[in-house]
Scaffold this motif. Structure first.
Motif, mmCIF file in Angstrom:
data_model
loop_
_atom_site.group_PDB
_atom_site.id
_atom_site.type_symbol
_atom_site.label_atom_id
_atom_site.label_comp_id
_atom_site.label_asym_id
_atom_site.label_seq_id
_atom_site.Cartn_x
_atom_site.Cartn_y
_atom_site.Cartn_z
ATOM 1 N N LYS A 71 3.306 7.121 8.165
ATOM 2 C CA LYS A 71 2.420 7.093 9.400
ATOM 3 C C LYS A 71 1.222 6.607 9.351
ATOM 4 C CE LYS A 71 4.300 10.793 11.214
ATOM 5 N NZ LYS A 71 4.468 11.958 12.157
ATOM 6 N N LYS A 72 0.586 7.297 8.085
ATOM 7 C CA LYS A 72 -0.793 7.058 7.879
ATOM 8 C C LYS A 72 -1.183 5.541 7.452
ATOM 9 C CE LYS A 72 -2.355 11.234 8.362
ATOM 10 N NZ LYS A 72 -3.497 11.668 9.212
ATOM 11 N N VAL A 73 -0.052 5.006 6.487
ATOM 12 C CA VAL A 73 -0.408 3.765 6.105
ATOM 13 C C VAL A 73 -0.272 2.651 7.271
ATOM 14 C CG1 VAL A 73 0.679 1.749 4.971
ATOM 15 C CG2 VAL A 73 0.419 4.056 3.811
ATOM 16 N N ALA A 74 0.662 3.124 8.072
ATOM 17 C CA ALA A 74 0.803 2.072 9.616
ATOM 18 C C ALA A 74 -0.494 2.255 10.341
ATOM 19 C CB ALA A 74 1.974 2.788 10.336
ATOM 20 N N ASN A 75 -1.317 3.525 10.126
ATOM 21 C CA ASN A 75 -2.565 3.662 11.056
ATOM 22 C C ASN A 75 -3.570 2.668 10.560
ATOM 23 O OD1 ASN A 75 -4.234 4.975 13.066
ATOM 24 N ND2 ASN A 75 -5.123 5.684 11.361
ATOM 25 N N VAL A 76 -3.345 2.469 9.010
ATOM 26 C CA VAL A 76 -4.438 1.695 8.311
ATOM 27 C C VAL A 76 -4.408 0.368 8.957
ATOM 28 C CG1 VAL A 76 -5.099 0.707 6.268
ATOM 29 C CG2 VAL A 76 -4.627 2.987 6.404
ATOM 30 N N TYR A 77 -3.097 -0.306 9.171
ATOM 31 C CA TYR A 77 -3.001 -1.538 9.723
ATOM 32 C C TYR A 77 -2.716 -1.740 11.194
ATOM 33 C CZ TYR A 77 -2.360 -3.134 4.752
ATOM 34 O OH TYR A 77 -2.866 -3.164 3.659
ATOM 35 N N LEU A 121 0.776 -1.221 -0.116
ATOM 36 C CA LEU A 121 0.024 0.127 0.051
ATOM 37 C C LEU A 121 0.885 1.364 0.074
ATOM 38 C CD1 LEU A 121 -2.642 1.499 0.080
ATOM 39 C CD2 LEU A 121 -2.615 1.079 2.831
ATOM 40 N N LEU A 122 1.685 1.056 0.730
ATOM 41 C CA LEU A 122 2.844 2.463 0.602
ATOM 42 C C LEU A 122 3.481 2.603 -0.492
ATOM 43 C CD1 LEU A 122 4.465 4.404 2.148
ATOM 44 C CD2 LEU A 122 6.134 2.789 2.968
ATOM 45 N N ALA A 123 3.878 1.488 -1.042
ATOM 46 C CA ALA A 123 4.648 1.706 -2.471
ATOM 47 C C ALA A 123 3.617 2.103 -3.435
ATOM 48 C CB ALA A 123 5.300 0.120 -2.913
ATOM 49 N N GLN A 124 2.489 1.703 -3.392
ATOM 50 C CA GLN A 124 1.360 1.989 -4.582
ATOM 51 C C GLN A 124 1.073 3.625 -4.284
ATOM 52 O OE1 GLN A 124 0.492 0.725 -7.161
ATOM 53 N NE2 GLN A 124 1.503 -1.202 -6.693
ATOM 54 N N SER A 125 1.170 3.937 -3.060
ATOM 55 C CA SER A 125 0.486 5.263 -2.702
ATOM 56 C C SER A 125 1.697 6.274 -3.310
ATOM 57 C CB SER A 125 0.347 5.480 -1.068
ATOM 58 O OG SER A 125 -0.731 4.584 -0.560
ATOM 59 N N ILE A 126 2.891 5.915 -2.860
ATOM 60 C CA ILE A 126 4.079 6.721 -3.456
ATOM 61 C C ILE A 126 4.000 7.155 -4.896
ATOM 62 C CG2 ILE A 126 6.615 6.730 -3.897
ATOM 63 C CD1 ILE A 126 6.847 5.343 -0.990
ATOM 64 N N THR A 127 3.637 5.715 -5.660
ATOM 65 C CA THR A 127 3.457 6.024 -7.183
ATOM 66 C C THR A 127 2.288 6.707 -7.530
ATOM 67 O OG1 THR A 127 4.576 3.848 -7.279
ATOM 68 C CG2 THR A 127 3.369 4.553 -9.286
ATOM 69 N N LEU A 128 1.395 6.758 -6.807
ATOM 70 C CA LEU A 128 0.030 7.668 -7.174
ATOM 71 C C LEU A 128 0.302 9.057 -6.946
ATOM 72 C CD1 LEU A 128 -2.925 5.254 -5.903
ATOM 73 C CD2 LEU A 128 -2.459 5.621 -8.335
ATOM 74 N N THR A 129 1.211 9.453 -6.307
ATOM 75 C CA THR A 129 1.307 10.635 -5.700
ATOM 76 C C THR A 129 2.490 11.335 -6.879
ATOM 77 O OG1 THR A 129 1.298 10.140 -3.448
ATOM 78 C CG2 THR A 129 2.218 12.311 -3.985
ATOM 79 N N PRO A 130 1.881 12.375 -7.801
ATOM 80 C CA PRO A 130 2.836 12.996 -8.589
ATOM 81 C C PRO A 130 4.074 13.256 -8.111
ATOM 82 C CG PRO A 130 0.522 13.342 -9.204
ATOM 83 C CD PRO A 130 0.677 12.886 -7.742
ATOM 84 N N GLY A 131 5.271 13.085 -8.810
ATOM 85 C CA GLY A 131 6.526 13.391 -8.315
ATOM 86 C C GLY A 131 7.306 12.650 -7.758
ATOM 87 N N THR A 132 6.559 11.320 -7.492
ATOM 88 C CA THR A 132 7.489 10.414 -6.908
ATOM 89 C C THR A 132 7.051 8.897 -7.407
ATOM 90 O OG1 THR A 132 5.684 10.284 -4.884
ATOM 91 C CG2 THR A 132 7.860 11.339 -4.720
ATOM 92 N N ILE A 133 7.942 8.223 -7.713
ATOM 93 C CA ILE A 133 7.641 6.711 -8.297
ATOM 94 C C ILE A 133 8.359 5.459 -7.522
ATOM 95 C CG2 ILE A 133 7.771 5.249 -10.335
ATOM 96 C CD1 ILE A 133 7.537 7.739 -11.909
ATOM 97 N N THR A 134 7.594 4.646 -6.976
ATOM 98 C CA THR A 134 8.401 3.397 -6.556
ATOM 99 C C THR A 134 9.066 2.689 -7.718
ATOM 100 O OG1 THR A 134 6.717 3.364 -4.725
ATOM 101 C CG2 THR A 134 8.050 1.365 -4.889
ATOM 102 N N VAL A 135 10.446 2.686 -7.776
ATOM 103 C CA VAL A 135 11.031 2.005 -8.605
ATOM 104 C C VAL A 135 11.128 0.568 -8.344
ATOM 105 C CG1 VAL A 135 13.329 1.839 -9.929
ATOM 106 C CG2 VAL A 135 12.441 4.049 -9.201
ATOM 107 N N ASP A 136 11.433 0.188 -7.082
ATOM 108 C CA ASP A 136 11.585 -1.236 -6.631
ATOM 109 C C ASP A 136 11.264 -1.358 -5.046
ATOM 110 O OD1 ASP A 136 12.225 -3.761 -7.157
ATOM 111 O OD2 ASP A 136 14.269 -3.922 -6.672
ATOM 112 N N MET A 137 11.071 -2.589 -4.964
ATOM 113 C CA MET A 137 10.633 -3.016 -3.467
ATOM 114 C C MET A 137 11.114 -4.468 -3.036
ATOM 115 S SD MET A 137 7.309 -2.895 -1.245
ATOM 116 C CE MET A 137 6.576 -4.144 -1.844
#
Length: 203
Positions: A176-182, A135-151
């Motif tokens: 922190k927001k993603v951690a709160n979801v879980y 979820l964190l990696a996908q959220s980073i990619t969805l936010t313009p200006g940042t892309i998750t290259v690898d995990m």
């Protein structure tokens, strides 16, 4: 003493996939019947198929197989409901962050000086479960200006378009927001480092 045993047995029965799947499919199928208002086979067939597909997908999200380096999330109905409610709070936050990042990227493009400062950054995710890291990696990619290259397990490699994008991620607010979801508490924010050599990203 008897009450404690009963509660323990109920908890274990919910952990059993057959019981959990059966309850969730039945609940979704009942909701389908209520909303459709018809008992024809033509309407019931897609209803049961949809219920099964939804349960299969959510099971893969909330009850993934344990893999190296990751913990399994708690397998309880209460935890599942809390996670869904937390996700309802997380989605508006993510949409807002996407909107802000859109304006930032648009300003970078429109600006005559084009103040771009692209860079690769890497950090060890403090999130405990595989689905939380996904979820964190996908959220980073969805936010313009940042892309998750690898995990790779807990290690995440991100491409940032500008220094503002790096600072936004370095603040740790998204993590922190993603951690709160879980429901993860006592979170230790990672040390985000900029990649300067190719050897640093060969895992």
């Amino acid at each position: 003493m008897k009450n404690k045993i009963d509660k323990s047995n109920n908890h274990k029965s919910w952990h059993h996939p057959t019981v959990r799947w059966g309850f969730q499919i039945s609940l979704l199928f009942a909701l389908w019947i209520v909303l459709s208002g018809k008992l024809d086979v033509l309407f019931l067939t897609p209803g049961i198929i949809s219920a099964v597909l939804v349960v299969v997908v959510t099971e893969r999200i909330f009850h993934p197989n344990e893999t190296a380096g990751f913990m399994n999330p708690p397998s309880s109905f209460k935890w599942l409901m809390k996670s869904i409610l937390r996700m309802c709070w997380y989605v508006p936050y993510l949409i807002w962050e996407i909107l802000i990042a859109n304006f930032h990227v648009a300003r970078l493009i429109i600006s005559p000086s084009m103040p771009l400062n692209p860079a690769l950054i890497v950090f060890e995710s403090p999130l405990e479960t595989e689905s939380a890291n996904a979820l964190l990696a996908q959220s980073i990619t969805l936010t313009p200006g940042t892309i998750t290259v690898d995990m790779s397990r807990h290690r995440i490699l991100v491409h940032c378009l500008s220094s503002n994008s790096r600072e936004s991620l370095s603040s740790g607010e998204l993590i922190k927001k993603v951690a709160n979801v879980y429901g993860q508490r006592n979170l230790k924010l990672p040390n985000i480092q900029q990649v300067t050599k190719l050897e640093e990203i060969i895992w």
